[in-house]
Every structure is written in structure tokens, then in C-alpha cells.
Write a protein that holds these residues in place. Structure first.
Motif, PDB file in Angstrom:
ATOM      1  N   LEU A 107      94.141  -4.376   5.157  1.00 35.86           N
ATOM      2  CA  LEU A 107      95.488  -4.947   5.124  1.00 35.86           C
ATOM      3  C   LEU A 107      95.784  -5.391   6.546  1.00 35.86           C
ATOM      4  O   LEU A 107      95.748  -4.582   7.474  1.00 35.86           O
ATOM      5  N   LEU A 120     103.948  -0.019  -0.465  1.00 38.83           N
ATOM      6  CA  LEU A 120     103.229  -0.620  -1.593  1.00 38.83           C
ATOM      7  C   LEU A 120     104.051  -0.377  -2.847  1.00 38.83           C
ATOM      8  O   LEU A 120     104.364   0.770  -3.188  1.00 38.83           O
ATOM      9  N   THR A 122     103.200  -1.838  -5.982  1.00 43.84           N
ATOM     10  CA  THR A 122     102.346  -1.904  -7.170  1.00 43.84           C
ATOM     11  C   THR A 122     101.942  -0.497  -7.596  1.00 43.84           C
ATOM     12  O   THR A 122     101.465   0.294  -6.781  1.00 43.84           O
ATOM     13  N   ARG A 127      95.890   5.642  -6.675  1.00 42.19           N
ATOM     14  CA  ARG A 127      96.493   5.162  -5.435  1.00 42.19           C
ATOM     15  C   ARG A 127      95.574   5.474  -4.258  1.00 42.19           C
ATOM     16  O   ARG A 127      95.015   6.563  -4.172  1.00 42.19           O
ATOM     17  N   LEU A 159      98.581  -6.892  -5.241  1.00 45.10           N
ATOM     18  CA  LEU A 159      99.336  -5.775  -4.671  1.00 45.10           C
ATOM     19  C   LEU A 159     100.636  -6.356  -4.133  1.00 45.10           C
ATOM     20  O   LEU A 159     100.635  -7.408  -3.487  1.00 45.10           O
ATOM     21  N   PHE A 161     104.026  -5.739  -1.750  1.00 48.04           N
ATOM     22  CA  PHE A 161     104.538  -4.962  -0.621  1.00 48.04           C
ATOM     23  C   PHE A 161     105.953  -5.414  -0.277  1.00 48.04           C
ATOM     24  O   PHE A 161     106.314  -6.585  -0.468  1.00 48.04           O
TER      25      PHE A 161
END
Length: 178
Positions: A107, A120, A122, A127, A159, A161
Motif C-alpha cells: 500500500l 480499511l 472492505t 483480514r 479494497l 479506504f
């Protein structure tokens, strides 16, 4: 007696004077009519001139109003351009998700501002254990994270954010493993 008598002379003089006075009065009457016609024409011309002056004044007012509107529009456009330039110069977060190797992804904050309180959103059944619930990602920083899936819980395609100042979720596509 000879043909003309002296008593008739004053009558003839009076007749000649009357005829002269008649001619002079006819000429005066003609001059008076021409003068009256000229006065009427002059009055009509003056009325037309006043009407033209009013039209010209109205056109000047419309022109001034249009110029004011154009100036106001130019000011609005200049203000919008200045605000857009200011917004473009504002530091921002620019996240990216890159495949590294195996199940490891990076990331990355490619922007010029830190992503403070990065979270996050999602829901992932498995996880990433190395990803805290909230963290800060500085400009240019890279955070490794493992994305592992199973037959019943595959790695998601995207994903999402959020961070302080960015309440609308930012969606990052999970790149394919190469």
C-alpha cells in the motif's frame, strides 16, 4: 371734355394702392405659410431627434449593463480559476496498491500529504494480520500487507479506504498476482 376727368384720379390711385396692398398681403401670406410649414417641420425634426436621443440613451444603458455583467462574469471566472489553481496546489493523499510477491502487496502513498487515521473499510474474512485498524501513511511511504484468500473467502477485487479529510471511500483495485 377730354377723356379723363380729374375727379377719377384719386379713385385710380386708390385702386392701384389697393392692388399693391393685395399683392403684398398675398406674398406675406405665402411667407407666413412657408414659415409655419418650416416651424412644423422643425418641430417634427426636434421630436424625431428627441426620440433618437432616447433610443441612444436606452442603448447606452443596455450597453453599460451588459458591460457590468461581462465584468462580473470575468471576476467570477478569475475567482474560479484561482480557486482551482489553489486546489491543485493543495497537498493530497494518492494511494496505490501494488503486487509485491506471493501474497504480499504494498500500500503506497504516492501523494504529497499524509493519510492520517487510514482505515480499511472492505470487509475481508481473512483480514491482513499486519494491518492495524487505523494508521498513518506518510507521503512516499510503503506499507506491506498480506492478502490471503481461500476457496470460501477469496481475496476481494477491490479494497476501500478512508482517512481524515476523505470520508468518501477510495477504491483501489487489487492487482493480479504475476
Amino acid at each position: 371734355m377730354s377723356g379723363v376727368e380729374l375727379g377719377d384720379a384719386p379713385s385710380w390711385i386708390a385702386l392701384a394702392l389697393a392692388a399693391g396692398a393685395f399683392v403684398v398681403s398675398l406674398k406675406a401670406r405665402g411667407d407666413s405659410k412657408r414659415s409655419a410649414s418650416a416651424t412644423v417641420a422643425s418641430s417634427e425634426s426636434a421630436k424625431e431627434a428627441v426620440a433618437e436621443a432616447r433610443k441612444s440613451a436606452d442603448a447606452a444603458v443596455r450597453s453599460a449593463s451588459a458591460a457590468e455583467q461581462a465584468l462580473a462574469l470575468q471576476h467570477e471566472e478569475a475567482e474560479a480559476r484561482r480557486a482551482a489553481e489553489e486546489e491543485a496546489r493543495r497537498p493530497r493523499v494518492e494511494l496505490g496498491l501494488l503486487f509485491h510477491r506471493g501474497s504480499l502487496y504494498h500500500l503506497v502513498n504516492q501523494g504529497s500529504a499524509p493519510a492520517v487515521n487510514l482505515r480499511l473499510l472492505t470487509a475481508i474474512e481473512l483480514r491482513p494480520p499486519d494491518l492495524p485498524a487505523s494508521f498513518t501513511l506518510e507521503p512516499g511511504a510503503v506499507r506491506g500487507m498480506m492478502l490471503v484468500g481461500s476457496m470460501t473467502a477469496p481475496v476481494p477485487d477491490y479494497l476501500e479506504f478512508v482517512w481524515d479529510g476523505q470520508e468518501e471511500p477510495v477504491r483501489l483495485r487489487v492487482p493480479p498476482k504475476i
